[in-house]
Design a protein around this motif. Structure first.
Motif, PDB file in Angstrom:
ATOM      1  N   CYS A 329       0.860  -1.182   0.000  1.00 20.22           N
ATOM      2  CA  CYS A 329       0.000   0.000   0.000  1.00 20.22           C
ATOM      3  C   CYS A 329       0.899   1.235   0.000  1.00 20.22           C
ATOM      4  N   MET A 330       0.808   2.030  -1.052  1.00 21.22           N
ATOM      5  CA  MET A 330       1.667   3.203  -1.168  1.00 21.22           C
ATOM      6  C   MET A 330       1.174   4.352  -0.286  1.00 21.22           C
ATOM      7  N   LEU A 331      -0.161   4.500  -0.175  1.00 18.17           N
ATOM      8  CA  LEU A 331      -0.688   5.632   0.576  1.00 18.17           C
ATOM      9  C   LEU A 331      -1.979   5.257   1.290  1.00 18.17           C
ATOM     10  N   TYR A 332      -2.054   5.591   2.557  1.00 17.31           N
ATOM     11  CA  TYR A 332      -3.297   5.457   3.308  1.00 17.31           C
ATOM     12  C   TYR A 332      -3.726   6.854   3.750  1.00 17.31           C
ATOM     13  N   ILE A 333      -4.971   7.210   3.441  1.00 19.15           N
ATOM     14  CA  ILE A 333      -5.505   8.515   3.832  1.00 19.15           C
ATOM     15  C   ILE A 333      -6.515   8.313   4.954  1.00 19.15           C
ATOM     16  N   ALA A 334      -6.177   8.799   6.141  1.00 18.86           N
ATOM     17  CA  ALA A 334      -7.088   8.752   7.282  1.00 18.86           C
ATOM     18  C   ALA A 334      -7.945  10.014   7.275  1.00 18.86           C
ATOM     19  N   TYR A 373      -4.533   0.695  11.590  1.00 19.32           N
ATOM     20  CA  TYR A 373      -4.763  -0.127  10.411  1.00 19.32           C
ATOM     21  C   TYR A 373      -3.725   0.184   9.326  1.00 19.32           C
ATOM     22  N   ALA A 374      -3.411   1.452   9.131  1.00 20.56           N
ATOM     23  CA  ALA A 374      -2.393   1.838   8.151  1.00 20.56           C
ATOM     24  C   ALA A 374      -1.061   1.184   8.471  1.00 20.56           C
ATOM     25  N   ASP A 375      -0.745   1.126   9.764  1.00 20.01           N
ATOM     26  CA  ASP A 375       0.490   0.482  10.190  1.00 20.01           C
ATOM     27  C   ASP A 375       0.429  -1.022   9.969  1.00 20.01           C
ATOM     28  N   LYS A 376      -0.741  -1.601  10.201  1.00 18.15           N
ATOM     29  CA  LYS A 376      -0.910  -3.056  10.059  1.00 18.15           C
ATOM     30  C   LYS A 376      -0.734  -3.506   8.614  1.00 18.15           C
ATOM     31  N   ILE A 377      -1.202  -2.697   7.667  1.00 23.76           N
ATOM     32  CA  ILE A 377      -1.079  -3.092   6.251  1.00 23.76           C
ATOM     33  C   ILE A 377       0.233  -2.597   5.648  1.00 23.76           C
ATOM     34  N   ASP A 378       1.138  -2.069   6.497  1.00 16.73           N
ATOM     35  CA  ASP A 378       2.458  -1.612   6.055  1.00 16.73           C
ATOM     36  C   ASP A 378       2.379  -0.538   4.973  1.00 16.73           C
ATOM     37  N   ALA A 379       1.454   0.387   5.140  1.00 16.24           N
ATOM     38  CA  ALA A 379       1.381   1.515   4.198  1.00 16.24           C
ATOM     39  C   ALA A 379       2.690   2.293   4.245  1.00 16.24           C
TER      40      ALA A 379
END
Length: 430
Positions: A329-334, A373-379
């Protein structure tokens, strides 16, 4: 509440966290097949039973013991494919592919079904990568197929996988060999298993492939097919070896290889390893010049091979070969608030349109849960959007590994700036 059912014995699930490994191997196989001029063919998962009975052979364990056969509501006997060659050959005949020019080169990925005792490397549902070639009897084609299989194995970086080759002759020289085998095994009739006793008259070569320890021990001293080859088959086999030598492909001649299906003639080969136990054949194939005629067509010399996907992956795992996971995952937007959710949806569409993986919240988590969650999917990067960011039309992009941040605008220059940040980080890591 208990589950109403679980997977059927002898089958396996490929879970999302493991599927990238299959995709990696399949990608290499597709690339190698393409470089050798092979194009994909897709055939039905079930066929009329007589196709496999004629093609695979009535004396094989596959036909006698292992096929999933059932009657349709219309009274037809159909069978889930136990291998890929027969279906491909049927398709070649039915669609008259020889009219499109020879040779016909086809590749496939198929699921296969055989009812046998499940064990490591042997399942009731398994998957194969296969190569089929029709319309050539030149030994260079045999060497080309072996070279293709060798290229796949080399690109997968497998160690201790050895090529073994043999020739099992043509119907002419094999007739004499069958006589010699029958005479030899007649002296051990009281020790052979029941299955091999039934093979003695119909196809004594099948005894050489028996897995019974007693039959295997008896077969060690049986006559060798290489001593009975006619001049044509011997010259063909010698030529195959010359081509392999020219390509620098190492091999061992093993006169005991007969393969498990009746349609083989002349060249047979296996790539084997001892690192996963008894089920060590990761690729097997050869020539089957009489198959098309057996299925009702005109003479069309044929050859091919199949690679077991599960076994290849077992070998890679056993040898500690790391398979790259490109599903990063390149980018996670919270997000915080409805306006931020709408803007995030707009931005991730831009990222995805550039071929990158991007995610945002679709469950309704709080900010803290979103970041976990962003950390869990290794974003690799994250952005937090709220009312302030929307009002100012800017946000901070955070490198999740280093903690460094950089500013981006939330307008038409968003992707341009985001890519600049990525390139800058890559330069720093060099």
């Amino acid at each position: 509440m208990a589950l109403i059912t679980k997977k059927i014995k002898g089958t396996e699930d490929v879970l999302p966290k493991e599927s990238y490994k299959w995709q990696f191997v399949e990608k290499i196989m597709r690339e190698e097949a393409r470089s050798y001029g092979f194009r994909e063919i897709r055939t039905p998962v079930f066929e009329h039973t007589e196709l496999f009975a004629r093609g695979v052979g009535q004396t094989t364990d596959v036909v006698q013991k292992e096929m999933y056969t059932f009657d349709t509501k219309g009274g037809e006997s159909v069978t889930l494919r136990p291998e890929g060659t027969s279906g491909a050959a049927r398709a070649v005949l039915e669609h008259a592919l020889e009219n499109e020019g020879l040779p016909i080169k086809a590749s496939y990925f198929v699921s296969c079904y055989r009812y046998e005792k499940p064990q490591a490397g042997r399942l009731r549902e398994f998957h194969q990568f296969g190569i089929e070639e029709y319309g050539t009897q030149d030994p260079v084609a045999d060497a080309e197929l072996i070279s293709l299989a060798s290229s796949v194995i080399n690109r997968l970086q497998l160690d201790s996988v050895h090529l073994q080759i043999n020739s099992i002759g043509c119907p002419t020289c094999r007739a004499e060999y069958h006589k010699a085998l029958k005479s030899y095994f007649e002296g051990y009739k009281d020790k052979l298993c029941d299955t091999c006793l039934s093979r003695l008259d119909k196809n004594p070569m099948r005894i050489l492939d028996c897995k019974s320890p007693i039959c295997s021990e008896i077969a060690k001293d049986a006559p060798k097919i290489t001593d009975y080859l006619c001049d044509e088959c011997r010259n063909h086999f010698d030529a195959v070896q010359k081509y392999l030598d020219a390509a620098g492909i190492e091999y061992t001649v093993d006169p005991t290889i007969v393969r498990g299906l009746d349609y083989y003639t002349k060249t047979v080969f296996e790539f084997v390893t001892d690192c996963i136990g008894a089920q060590g054949t990761v690729c097997g194939g050869g020539r089957y010049d009489g198959l098309i005629e057996e299925l009702g067509g005109k003479h069309l010399p044929s050859l091919g091979f199949a690679m077991g996907m599960e076994r290849l992956l077992m070998v890679m795992d056993k040898q500690g070969i790391e398979i790259p996971d490109n599903d990063e995952c390149m980018l996670y937007i919270a997000t915080m608030g409805d306006a931020a959710k709408v803007k995030a949806f707009e931005l991730i569409k831009q990222v995805r349109s550039c071929g990158m993986i991007a995610e945002t919240d679709v469950i309704g988590r709080g900010l803290r849960a979103q970041m976990k969650y962003a950390d869990k999917i290794d974003a690799r990067y994250s952005i937090v959007l709220g009312d302030n960011e929307i009002e100012q039309n800017t946000a901070k992009v955070k490198n999740m590994e280093t903690g460094e941040t950089a500013e981006v605008t939330l307008d038409g220059h968003f992707m341009e700036r985001f890519v600049e940040i990525q390139l800058s980080d890559e330069q720093k890591n060099k």
